[in-house]
Design an enzyme around this catalytic site. Sequence first.
Site, PDB file in Angstrom:
ATOM      1  N   GLU A 136      66.027  19.069  21.048  1.00 55.47           N
ATOM      2  CA  GLU A 136      64.793  18.714  20.342  1.00 55.47           C
ATOM      3  C   GLU A 136      63.938  19.922  19.974  1.00 55.47           C
ATOM      4  O   GLU A 136      62.968  19.802  19.220  1.00 55.47           O
ATOM      5  CB  GLU A 136      63.979  17.734  21.182  1.00 55.47           C
ATOM      6  CG  GLU A 136      64.648  16.360  21.285  1.00 55.47           C
ATOM      7  CD  GLU A 136      63.875  15.375  22.136  1.00 55.47           C
ATOM      8  OE1 GLU A 136      63.063  15.826  22.965  1.00 55.47           O
ATOM      9  OE2 GLU A 136      64.107  14.169  21.983  1.00 55.47           O
ATOM     10  N   GLU A 165      81.655  17.761  37.940  1.00 58.45           N
ATOM     11  CA  GLU A 165      80.544  18.466  38.584  1.00 58.45           C
ATOM     12  C   GLU A 165      80.940  19.120  39.901  1.00 58.45           C
ATOM     13  O   GLU A 165      80.119  19.782  40.534  1.00 58.45           O
ATOM     14  CB  GLU A 165      79.391  17.496  38.845  1.00 58.45           C
ATOM     15  CG  GLU A 165      79.701  16.410  39.861  1.00 58.45           C
ATOM     16  CD  GLU A 165      78.521  15.480  40.077  1.00 58.45           C
ATOM     17  OE1 GLU A 165      77.962  15.521  41.184  1.00 58.45           O
ATOM     18  OE2 GLU A 165      78.161  14.742  39.149  1.00 58.45           O
TER      19      GLU A 165
END
Length: 278
Positions: free
Chosen positions: A81, A112
């Site tokens: 953004e 992960e």
Amino acid sequence: MAFEKITEMSSLHDNLDKSSVLELLVGINEEDKKVPLAVEKAIPQLEKLVESIVLRMKRGGRIFYMGAGTSGRLGVLDASEIPPTYGMPNTLVIGLIAGGDRALRNPVEAAEDSEEKGWQELVSYNVNVNDTVIGIAASGTTPYVIGALKHAQQNGILTASISCNPDAPVAQYADIPIEVVVGPEFVTGSTRMKAGTAQKLVLNMITTTTMIKLGRVKGNRMVNMQLTNKKLIDRGTRMIMEETKLEYEAAKNLLLLHGSVKKATDAFFNVNKEENIK
């Protein structure tokens, strides 16, 4: 003393499956109200982090977010953004998620669990001492994040962590640990809820404050936003009208000619200044 995950503690609310819709909504809202108060306590650490980031970015540094699951998605979201909101290149705030882009929509098994993968990804971006690496992990135990911060710290790179447990393992490898302890989740262990909300608020604070201090905002306006749709063109036009007192069509034409509110208003006032000098 063994590390205790508050994020995994049993919810303060029970019998959820027997509760009415209203009771569930009220209960979630009660828990959500705790989040901004927890974030407020972290402001001193956030101040230190942002001031350090701004200094580094003025030298050409970048921000790297590292995370898995919800935490990783939030980092990618915040990074994505920055270009449209502040007109910055997409190479300055980078979100990396365990498992790559596929993990944005689907879980990637065991992605992960590697302590080396995160650092390998950072190396591929030529991470250096002007950069800042921020590990996002609600539990504070994610190997992908811990490994990245550990290696970054060993290489003299500024590190920070955002977690929702006090004294989490990830904080050991963070020069600036940010701990936002929001308590047990409404649904036990569902850290996409309060923990995720807390992380989103913190990320908003980090990048918004950084962009303002880097001169990407004038007054309270996004004068460098990208003109990617009619709504933003209209918003930019009205900003120029307010600043220059031009009529709508003239302001819009000026905006489209120069590509941003800042460039348009700078050009307008420079022309007027030159005419006054003449």
